[in-house]
Design an enzyme around this catalytic site. Structure first.
Site, PDB file in Angstrom:
ATOM      1  N   PRO A   1       0.784  -1.253   0.000  1.00  0.00           N
ATOM      2  CA  PRO A   1       0.000   0.000   0.000  1.00  0.00           C
ATOM      3  C   PRO A   1       0.808   1.292   0.000  1.00  0.00           C
ATOM      4  O   PRO A   1       0.785   2.059   0.963  1.00  0.00           O
ATOM      5  CB  PRO A   1      -0.830  -0.139   1.277  1.00  0.00           C
ATOM      6  N   CYS A   2       1.457   1.588  -1.111  1.00  0.00           N
ATOM      7  CA  CYS A   2       2.182   2.861  -1.226  1.00  0.00           C
ATOM      8  C   CYS A   2       1.233   4.046  -1.242  1.00  0.00           C
ATOM      9  O   CYS A   2       1.660   5.185  -1.000  1.00  0.00           O
ATOM     10  CB  CYS A   2       3.076   2.857  -2.465  1.00  0.00           C
ATOM     11  N   HIS A   3      -0.065   3.806  -1.499  1.00  0.00           N
ATOM     12  CA  HIS A   3      -1.031   4.908  -1.506  1.00  0.00           C
ATOM     13  C   HIS A   3      -1.213   5.521  -0.116  1.00  0.00           C
ATOM     14  O   HIS A   3      -1.749   6.616   0.012  1.00  0.00           O
ATOM     15  CB  HIS A   3      -2.387   4.428  -2.044  1.00  0.00           C
TER      16      HIS A   3
END
Length: 228
Positions: free
Chosen positions: A190-192
């Site tokens: 989850p780089c978001h």
């Protein structure tokens, strides 16, 4: 989550990936375990074929997937031609392009990835349980993206600078941003959840609208947050 605790978890995740013999603090079957996190990541020198899938447009837009027989290697927003070129540069050839494809295992990985993405996007899943292979990532990008789930869990956000400090690279916030921009497993890793120092939503491969959608979903404010 206290910053010190999040930082410690990120460091533990990074250490477990570089040292497979290092035990985690939790039972191996516990999804929070650093040992479990290590087991999710596969790296096989004998892999040689992949299969690419194009998901129908969903709230995130066009999402492409690619898998070997062992693991998911790509989940992202690049055009198909760019995905294929990126995979080819690692030495992986696309199965079935010669008219032969016995890749039931590859299809099974892609089908499971698609099912878990559907569950996630409808609020029924918070953490992915897929075998992953970061063969498309550089060493620093691999270290960075593999620490994300431990450092910034579902429903929370953190800054690039905080993640850099958690990785013992306090002056590398810009490099962390570059590494996240090259994340080959968007959404799944989850780089978001990483945002600018003032909370601004910048630097996402799928665009700002996709990042906003994912964060709203995880905060319980998105269209799929109620599980429908």
């Amino acid at each position: 989550m206290p910053a010190a605790r999040a930082t410690g978890r990120a460091r533990a995740a990074a250490r477990s990936l570089s040292d497979p013999a290092r035990p985690g603090r939790h039972h191996p079957d516990d999804p929070r375990s650093t040992h479990h996190a290590h087991e999710r990541f596969r790296s096989r020198t004998d892999r040689h074929e992949h299969r690419v899938a194009h998901r129908p447009p969903d709230p995130l837009g066009d999402l492409r997937l690619a898998a070997t027989e062992d693991a998911l290697v790509y989940c992202g927003f690049q055009p198909l031609a760019e995905v294929r070129a990126r995979l080819a540069r690692t030495g992986l050839r696309e199965a079935g392009r010669d008219g032969q494809d016995g890749g039931g295992a590859r299809r099974a990985v892609l089908d499971e990835a698609g099912a878990q993405l559907d569950a996630y996007l409808t609020g029924r899943l918070r953490s992915f349980g897929l075998p992953l292979d970061l063969c498309l990532a550089t060493p620093f990008s691999r270290e960075t993206v593999s620490s994300l789930e431990a450092f910034v869990p579902y429903g929370s956000t953190a800054t690039y600078g905080a993640l850099a400090r958690a990785l013992d690279r306090p002056r590398a916030a810009r490099a962390v941003g570059t590494a996240l921009g090259a994340n080959p497993l968007c959404v799944v890793l989850p780089c978001h959840r990483i945002v600018g120092s003032t909370g601004t939503l910048t630097g996402y491969a799928g665009g700002v609208d996709a990042k906003k959608y994912l964060l709203a979903l995880e905060a319980g404010d998105g269209p799929g947050a109620d599980g429908r």
